[in-house]
Design an enzyme around this catalytic site. Structure first.
Site, PDB file in Angstrom:
ATOM      1  N   HIS A   1      -5.603  36.884   5.065  1.00 32.98           N
ATOM      2  CA  HIS A   1      -5.706  37.395   6.437  1.00 32.98           C
ATOM      3  C   HIS A   1      -4.979  36.481   7.419  1.00 32.98           C
ATOM      4  CE1 HIS A   1      -8.648  40.406   5.174  1.00 32.98           C
ATOM      5  NE2 HIS A   1      -9.008  39.469   4.303  1.00 32.98           N
TER       6      HIS A   1
ATOM      7  N   LYS B   1      -5.544   0.154  -1.855  1.00 35.79           N
ATOM      8  CA  LYS B   1      -4.883  -0.563  -2.950  1.00 35.79           C
ATOM      9  C   LYS B   1      -4.274  -1.868  -2.424  1.00 35.79           C
ATOM     10  CE  LYS B   1      -1.247   0.259  -6.332  1.00 35.79           C
ATOM     11  NZ  LYS B   1      -0.305   1.235  -6.866  1.00 35.79           N
TER      12      LYS B   1
ATOM     13  N   GLU C   1      -4.394   2.020   9.147  1.00 41.43           N
ATOM     14  CA  GLU C   1      -5.469   2.978   9.418  1.00 41.43           C
ATOM     15  C   GLU C   1      -6.787   2.496   8.824  1.00 41.43           C
ATOM     16  OE1 GLU C   1      -2.487   3.679   8.259  1.00 41.43           O
ATOM     17  OE2 GLU C   1      -1.716   5.591   9.040  1.00 41.43           O
TER      18      GLU C   1
ATOM     19  N   ARG D   1      -1.624   7.819  -5.232  1.00 42.21           N
ATOM     20  CA  ARG D   1      -1.886   9.261  -5.259  1.00 42.21           C
ATOM     21  C   ARG D   1      -2.380   9.767  -6.610  1.00 42.21           C
ATOM     22  NH1 ARG D   1       3.239   7.925  -4.116  1.00 42.21           N
ATOM     23  NH2 ARG D   1       4.942   8.478  -5.526  1.00 42.21           N
TER      24      ARG D   1
HETATM   25  O1  F6P Z   1       1.421   5.937   3.200  1.00 43.78           O
HETATM   26  C1  F6P Z   1       1.694   5.882   1.877  1.00 43.78           C
HETATM   27  C2  F6P Z   1       0.695   5.164   1.061  1.00 43.78           C
HETATM   28  O2  F6P Z   1       1.315   4.017   0.601  1.00 43.78           O
HETATM   29  C3  F6P Z   1       0.215   6.037  -0.070  1.00 43.78           C
HETATM   30  O3  F6P Z   1       1.069   6.088  -1.140  1.00 43.78           O
HETATM   31  C4  F6P Z   1      -1.100   5.438  -0.361  1.00 43.78           C
HETATM   32  O4  F6P Z   1      -1.895   6.281  -1.130  1.00 43.78           O
HETATM   33  C5  F6P Z   1      -1.618   5.203   1.036  1.00 43.78           C
HETATM   34  O5  F6P Z   1      -0.484   4.790   1.760  1.00 43.78           O
HETATM   35  C6  F6P Z   1      -2.759   4.238   1.166  1.00 43.78           C
HETATM   36  O6  F6P Z   1      -2.408   2.981   0.701  1.00 43.78           O
HETATM   37  P1  F6P Z   1      -3.522   1.883   0.405  1.00 43.78           P
HETATM   38  O7  F6P Z   1      -4.403   2.390  -0.676  1.00 43.78           O
HETATM   39  O8  F6P Z   1      -2.753   0.673  -0.017  1.00 43.78           O
HETATM   40  O9  F6P Z   1      -4.304   1.646   1.662  1.00 43.78           O
END
Ligand code: F6P
Length: 541
Positions: free
Chosen positions: A386, A209, A215, A270
């Site tokens: 289990h 977004k 990451e 989310r």
């Molecule tokens: O780490 C939190 C967060 O902001 C989430 O709410 C979100 O879904 C995720 O990181 C990924 O964010 P983006 O879509 O901006 O990469």
């Protein structure tokens, strides 16, 4: 307009709930059944293909009635209207929360700041359809003119968990495309995935977004570099697409404008699988199934908006959650899916619920004096039986549990299905009834082991039995939990749609990264300094 501001514990209904709790807190669920032969009908909701039995709980009809009084007192109806009408209920970020608009009927009209949302949504859906059709049919090809065989979703959090859970849950409906998800900044994750892939036949979907997430950008860069070992720069446009609100950043990453799918600030990460963030779902199962998923969610939206509070599935589950959280002081709740397809459901729900309601400041900006968001956890049954069920049955903690199952299996193996569902039903029965000392004594002659074999019982469960796992029923199920989360946030008087709690760790990670990469001295606490030094000494390859 923002949501109203009420401390729930100061309401008249909360006071009544407190008194009621004192009266019934130790009562056995099984006793309720002895006293009221109609209990099961009173505390079960049958709606479309959903059978929701909440009678195996430590509550009675009066409890539900008192919660209904609470919801009226805090004006839940007004909150629901604001949620669906696009009021800026995400006040701390000054945003509307409109993932429901993404699955609304095509003819519904909704304007946000004077802009018609339906036309934006429609054009995004058309783009998703055209694009997925062209990849699935093979008409769109890679840089060596081969059809695509693999899709890699690169994203994290909401840009990963929702699509990944749905793609996995709907594996039965998938086409020939293989989908993969890279999320962790752990380089071993991305390398494990790309080692099996052919760049000539793989499509990469970068979902972010903000397009600033460490990451996702690291993984996207690593993958692009890997791709460019074989292909040329001009081939990137044939293999990389992005879903984002941040056009500028996406373009500067090297993605062509035509390859960008929209995201909007009125859809929280989310809750975004219904938007173009779910393009992997459409690629993996076909646009038709993606639409069915949306349709199912819309049906749950309508139910949530229109059903009476005491016959409203998300509202009832939300109230039951609050009942255990705030009155029984339960710290956690578990969700057990009796379908291996829903393997990722609990992980998905953890973000949806805990990132939303893991808040300790109320809508006045003051520290809350009561407990908010529960810890959510779970695994599929029967595997979990289990593993950790021992603690649920005989441990010292009270763990309310949702059991989710499907009457029909997808591959039609009746023998397995009968066994699976017997376990599903038996667990709720065992958790409720337990096994008394005298029952144990009847079958156990060894007096030493007798106390260890007693099950207290009286462990609460909700049972959600759905006819069959389909894109449509899955859409309903996910929307059910989304609305449960919303209602709980309203009751707890918190802002459910921001996530400032994840920011601090991100910032500090960047500082530590600089410390790791530079030769300058660093200045943290002693433990942190030593950890950095130890890592630098050991990371020698
Ligand atoms: O780490 C939190 C967060 O902001 C989430 O709410 C979100 O879904 C995720 O990181 C990924 O964010 P983006 O879509 O901006 O990469």
């Amino acid at each position: 307009m923002s949501l109203k501001n009420n401390n729930p514990t100061k309401t008249i209904a909360w006071g009544k709930l407190n008194n009621h709790f004192r009266e019934i807190k130790n009562k056995k669920i099984s006793k309720y059944f002895d006293e009221n032969s109609n209990r099961n009908n009173e505390l079960t909701i049958k709606w479309k293909d959903f059978y929701v039995d909440f009678s195996k709980n430590r509550l009675e009809k009066k409890t539900i009635n008192l919660f209904t009084e609470l919801l009226k007192e805090i004006d839940l109806k007004d909150s629901i209207d604001k949620y669906f009408n696009g009021d800026k209920i995400n006040k701390t970020e000054n945003r509307a929360v409109l993932h429901t608009a993404l699955r609304a009927e095509n003819n519904s009209s909704l304007k946000l700041d004077g802009v018609d949302l339906q036309s934006k949504i429609k054009s995004a859906k058309n783009k998703i359809k055209r694009f997925s059709d062209s990849i699935i049919s093979g008409s769109k090809k890679g840089y060596t003119n081969k059809s695509f065989t693999d899709i890699v979703n690169i994203g994290i959090g909401g840009s990963d968990l929702g699509p990944s859970m749905v793609v996995d849950s709907l594996k039965f409906y998938k086409n020939h495309l293989n989908t993969h998800f890279v999320s962790n900044v752990d380089g071993d994750h991305v390398n494990e995935i790309i080692k099996t892939l052919d760049p000539e036949t793989t499509l990469f979907v970068i979902v972010s977004k903000t397009f600033t997430t460490q990451e996702t950008l690291s993984n996207a860069t690593t993958i692009r570099n890997w791709f460019l070992k074989k292909a040329k720069q001009e081939d990137v446009s044939k293999h990389f697409i992005a879903v984002s609100t941040n056009l500028e950043k996406v373009i500067s990453f090297g993605i062509e404008k035509d390859n960008i799918f929209p995201m909007w600030d009125w859809v929280g990460g989310r809750f975004s699988l219904w938007s173009a963030v779910g393009i992997t779902i459409s690629l993996s199962t076909g646009f038709n199934n993606f639409e069915k998923l949306l349709k199912g969610a819309n049906e749950m939206d309508v139910h949530f908006k229109e059903a009476e509070f005491d016959k409203n599935i998300p509202i009832i589950l939300a109230c039951i959650g609050v009942w255990y959280n705030n009155f029984y002081n339960c710290e956690s709740e578990s969700v057990i899916t009796y379908s291996q397809y829903l393997n990722q459901f609990a992980a998905y729900l953890q973000q949806a619920s805990m990132e939303s309601n893991g808040k300790s400041v109320d809508r006045n900006g003051e520290k809350v004096s009561y407990s908010t968001g529960q810890i959510v956890w779970g695994e599929p049954g029967t595997n979990s039986q289990h593993a950790f069920f021992q603690l649920i049955h005989q441990g010292t903690k009270l763990i309310p549990t949702d059991f989710i199952g499907f009457a029909q299996s997808l591959h039609g193996n009746k023998d397995h299905q009968n066994k699976l569902i017997s376990n599903f039903i038996a667990q709720t029965e065992a958790l409720m009834n337990g096994k008394t000392l005298s029952e144990v004594k009847e079958s156990n002659n060894d007096s030493f082991t007798t106390p260890f074999k007693v099950f207290e019982g009286n462990k609460p469960t909700n049972t959600i039995l759905i006819d069959k796992l389909t894109p449509r029923s899955l859409g309903k199920l996910i929307a059910l939990y989304e609305h449960k989360i919303f209602v709980q946030g309203v009751i707890w008087n918190i802002f459910s749609y921001d996530q400032f709690g994840v920011e601090l760790g991100k910032k500090l990670a960047n500082t530590i990264l600089e410390d790791i990469q530079s030769n300058f001295s660093y200045d943290h606490d002693k433990s942190t300094n030593n950890l950095i030094s130890h890592y630098k000494a050991k990371n020698t390859d």
